[in-house]
Design a protein around this motif. Structure first.
Motif, PDB file in Angstrom:
ATOM      1  N   LYS A 190     -26.146   1.817 -67.211  1.00 34.02           N
ATOM      2  CA  LYS A 190     -25.022   1.456 -68.066  1.00 34.02           C
ATOM      3  C   LYS A 190     -24.649   2.615 -68.988  1.00 34.02           C
ATOM      4  N   GLU A 191     -25.654   3.265 -69.526  1.00 32.81           N
ATOM      5  CA  GLU A 191     -25.440   4.408 -70.410  1.00 32.81           C
ATOM      6  C   GLU A 191     -24.737   5.564 -69.686  1.00 32.81           C
ATOM      7  N   ASN A 192     -25.087   5.758 -68.411  1.00 29.29           N
ATOM      8  CA  ASN A 192     -24.547   6.876 -67.636  1.00 29.29           C
ATOM      9  C   ASN A 192     -23.309   6.511 -66.818  1.00 29.29           C
ATOM     10  N   GLY A 193     -22.873   5.261 -66.877  1.00 28.01           N
ATOM     11  CA  GLY A 193     -21.700   4.849 -66.103  1.00 28.01           C
ATOM     12  C   GLY A 193     -21.968   4.768 -64.616  1.00 28.01           C
ATOM     13  N   VAL A 194     -23.173   4.381 -64.261  1.00 29.32           N
ATOM     14  CA  VAL A 194     -23.582   4.302 -62.859  1.00 29.32           C
ATOM     15  C   VAL A 194     -23.901   2.853 -62.513  1.00 29.32           C
ATOM     16  N   ALA A 195     -23.619   2.460 -61.271  1.00 25.13           N
ATOM     17  CA  ALA A 195     -23.983   1.127 -60.790  1.00 25.13           C
ATOM     18  C   ALA A 195     -24.865   1.288 -59.558  1.00 25.13           C
ATOM     19  N   GLU A 196     -25.791   0.373 -59.390  1.00 22.84           N
ATOM     20  CA  GLU A 196     -26.645   0.354 -58.200  1.00 22.84           C
ATOM     21  C   GLU A 196     -25.862  -0.294 -57.063  1.00 22.84           C
ATOM     22  N   ALA A 197     -25.899   0.305 -55.887  1.00 21.81           N
ATOM     23  CA  ALA A 197     -25.193  -0.241 -54.729  1.00 21.81           C
ATOM     24  C   ALA A 197     -26.102  -0.175 -53.510  1.00 21.81           C
ATOM     25  N   THR A 198     -26.038  -1.216 -52.695  1.00 24.11           N
ATOM     26  CA  THR A 198     -26.735  -1.235 -51.425  1.00 24.11           C
ATOM     27  C   THR A 198     -25.673  -1.235 -50.342  1.00 24.11           C
ATOM     28  N   VAL A 199     -25.722  -0.241 -49.476  1.00 20.43           N
ATOM     29  CA  VAL A 199     -24.748  -0.131 -48.398  1.00 20.43           C
ATOM     30  C   VAL A 199     -25.464  -0.379 -47.082  1.00 20.43           C
ATOM     31  N   TYR A 200     -25.012  -1.411 -46.373  1.00 18.76           N
ATOM     32  CA  TYR A 200     -25.555  -1.733 -45.062  1.00 18.76           C
ATOM     33  C   TYR A 200     -24.625  -1.114 -44.024  1.00 18.76           C
ATOM     34  N   SER A 201     -25.184  -0.348 -43.108  1.00 17.47           N
ATOM     35  CA  SER A 201     -24.383   0.297 -42.073  1.00 17.47           C
ATOM     36  C   SER A 201     -25.158   0.292 -40.760  1.00 17.47           C
ATOM     37  N   THR A 202     -24.453   0.578 -39.677  1.00 19.27           N
ATOM     38  CA  THR A 202     -25.109   0.578 -38.364  1.00 19.27           C
ATOM     39  C   THR A 202     -25.879   1.857 -38.096  1.00 19.27           C
ATOM     40  N   ARG A 203     -25.632   2.889 -38.903  1.00 22.76           N
ATOM     41  CA  ARG A 203     -26.334   4.170 -38.787  1.00 22.76           C
ATOM     42  C   ARG A 203     -26.497   4.754 -40.188  1.00 22.76           C
ATOM     43  N   ALA A 207     -16.980   7.197 -54.679  1.00 24.11           N
ATOM     44  CA  ALA A 207     -15.688   7.477 -55.315  1.00 24.11           C
ATOM     45  C   ALA A 207     -14.708   6.321 -55.156  1.00 24.11           C
ATOM     46  N   SER A 208     -14.779   5.618 -54.034  1.00 27.21           N
ATOM     47  CA  SER A 208     -13.849   4.514 -53.782  1.00 27.21           C
ATOM     48  C   SER A 208     -14.221   3.234 -54.525  1.00 27.21           C
ATOM     49  N   PHE A 209     -15.511   2.917 -54.576  1.00 29.95           N
ATOM     50  CA  PHE A 209     -15.928   1.620 -55.093  1.00 29.95           C
ATOM     51  C   PHE A 209     -16.364   1.623 -56.551  1.00 29.95           C
ATOM     52  N   ALA A 210     -16.760   2.767 -57.102  1.00 28.37           N
ATOM     53  CA  ALA A 210     -17.193   2.819 -58.506  1.00 28.37           C
ATOM     54  C   ALA A 210     -16.099   2.332 -59.458  1.00 28.37           C
ATOM     55  N   PRO A 211     -14.844   2.756 -59.307  1.00 32.11           N
ATOM     56  CA  PRO A 211     -13.809   2.255 -60.221  1.00 32.11           C
ATOM     57  C   PRO A 211     -13.588   0.740 -60.123  1.00 32.11           C
ATOM     58  N   LYS A 212     -13.883   0.156 -58.973  1.00 35.06           N
ATOM     59  CA  LYS A 212     -13.693  -1.291 -58.794  1.00 35.06           C
ATOM     60  C   LYS A 212     -14.656  -2.105 -59.657  1.00 35.06           C
ATOM     61  N   VAL A 213     -15.777  -1.511 -60.020  1.00 32.06           N
ATOM     62  CA  VAL A 213     -16.750  -2.195 -60.872  1.00 32.06           C
ATOM     63  C   VAL A 213     -16.815  -1.567 -62.262  1.00 32.06           C
ATOM     64  N   GLY A 214     -15.863  -0.704 -62.574  1.00 35.45           N
ATOM     65  CA  GLY A 214     -15.784  -0.111 -63.908  1.00 35.45           C
ATOM     66  C   GLY A 214     -16.841   0.928 -64.197  1.00 35.45           C
ATOM     67  N   ARG A 215     -17.276   1.659 -63.200  1.00 31.07           N
ATOM     68  CA  ARG A 215     -18.294   2.694 -63.392  1.00 31.07           C
ATOM     69  C   ARG A 215     -17.779   4.033 -62.871  1.00 31.07           C
ATOM     70  N   ARG A 216     -18.464   5.092 -63.243  1.00 28.64           N
ATOM     71  CA  ARG A 216     -18.060   6.431 -62.808  1.00 28.64           C
ATOM     72  C   ARG A 216     -18.571   6.774 -61.422  1.00 28.64           C
ATOM     73  N   SER A 217     -19.767   6.276 -61.088  1.00 30.67           N
ATOM     74  CA  SER A 217     -20.332   6.567 -59.768  1.00 30.67           C
ATOM     75  C   SER A 217     -21.303   5.463 -59.363  1.00 30.67           C
ATOM     76  N   LEU A 218     -21.747   5.540 -58.123  1.00 29.86           N
ATOM     77  CA  LEU A 218     -22.690   4.564 -57.588  1.00 29.86           C
ATOM     78  C   LEU A 218     -23.976   5.281 -57.180  1.00 29.86           C
ATOM     79  N   ASN A 219     -25.093   4.632 -57.413  1.00 25.77           N
ATOM     80  CA  ASN A 219     -26.375   5.092 -56.909  1.00 25.77           C
ATOM     81  C   ASN A 219     -26.606   4.289 -55.631  1.00 25.77           C
ATOM     82  N   ILE A 220     -26.430   4.928 -54.482  1.00 29.28           N
ATOM     83  CA  ILE A 220     -26.386   4.214 -53.203  1.00 29.28           C
ATOM     84  C   ILE A 220     -27.737   4.217 -52.507  1.00 29.28           C
ATOM     85  N   GLU A 221     -28.151   3.020 -52.091  1.00 31.80           N
ATOM     86  CA  GLU A 221     -29.303   2.850 -51.216  1.00 31.80           C
ATOM     87  C   GLU A 221     -28.738   2.413 -49.872  1.00 31.80           C
ATOM     88  N   ASN A 222     -28.994   3.184 -48.838  1.00 33.95           N
ATOM     89  CA  ASN A 222     -28.452   2.892 -47.513  1.00 33.95           C
ATOM     90  C   ASN A 222     -29.488   2.166 -46.678  1.00 33.95           C
TER      91      ASN A 222
END
Length: 178
Positions: free
Chosen positions: A102-115, A127-142
């Protein structure tokens, strides 16, 4: 934040201490390791809650397992043992990570993909989804999930964006049935 009020208080206290000493990022990284280690080994909490071990033995086990963590994290873990709050270790770590994000403007995200995602794809998703949740970036776990058939499924906090072929087929099936 987590649902555990006590864990939130410990996380907040540790976060304030980390901010005072400019160690938020370091402690966050250490707590990610602690959270992952404890979550992946449910028997570890069972061991720490065992009445057959003394507090001293439990502290020695914790100190041995997490010998590379900073004194702030080590003392917090020791304090949780002292207060018989071993089962809150994961919640305290999660609470601290949430505060740091929250302090850094980051959100945790889990991305499920086929590869596995490439670095460029992960950056594009961030870059596409961070603004949708009001954050600057996402910390992505694939997570690779071949059941999706194609596309992506993204979970950010309590929101799910399902652009997978499996999700589209399921929605089409529900539409045809109703």
């Amino acid at each position: 934040m987590s649902q555990n009020i006590v864990a939130e208080r410990y996380a907040l206290a540790l976060f304030q201490l980390a901010k005072e000493h400019n160690q938020v990022q370091k402690i966050e990284e250490e707590l990610r390791v602690v959270r992952k280690s404890v979550s992946e080994n449910p028997g570890f909490i069972t061991l720490l809650t065992s009445p057959n071990l003394s507090l001293h033995e439990k502290k020695n086990i914790l100190q041995g397992v997490f010998s590379n963590v900073s004194p702030f994290v080590a003392h917090t873990l020791q304090l949780l043992i002292d207060r018989h709050r071993q089962s809150d270790i994961v919640d305290v770590a999660k609470g601290f990570i949430d505060l740091a994000n929250k302090e850094n403007g980051v959100a945790e995200a889990t991305v499920y993909s086929t590869r596995p995602l490439t670095a460029a794809e992960a950056e594009s998703i961030s870059a596409s989804f961070a603004p949708k949740v009001g954050r600057r970036s996402l910390n992505i776990e694939n997570i690779v999930d071949s059941n999706l058939l194609g596309g992506l499924k993204i979970r950010i906090e309590n929101r799910i964006y399902d652009g997978s072929l499996r999700g589209k087929l399921d929605r089409l099936e529900r539409t045809l049935i109703s």
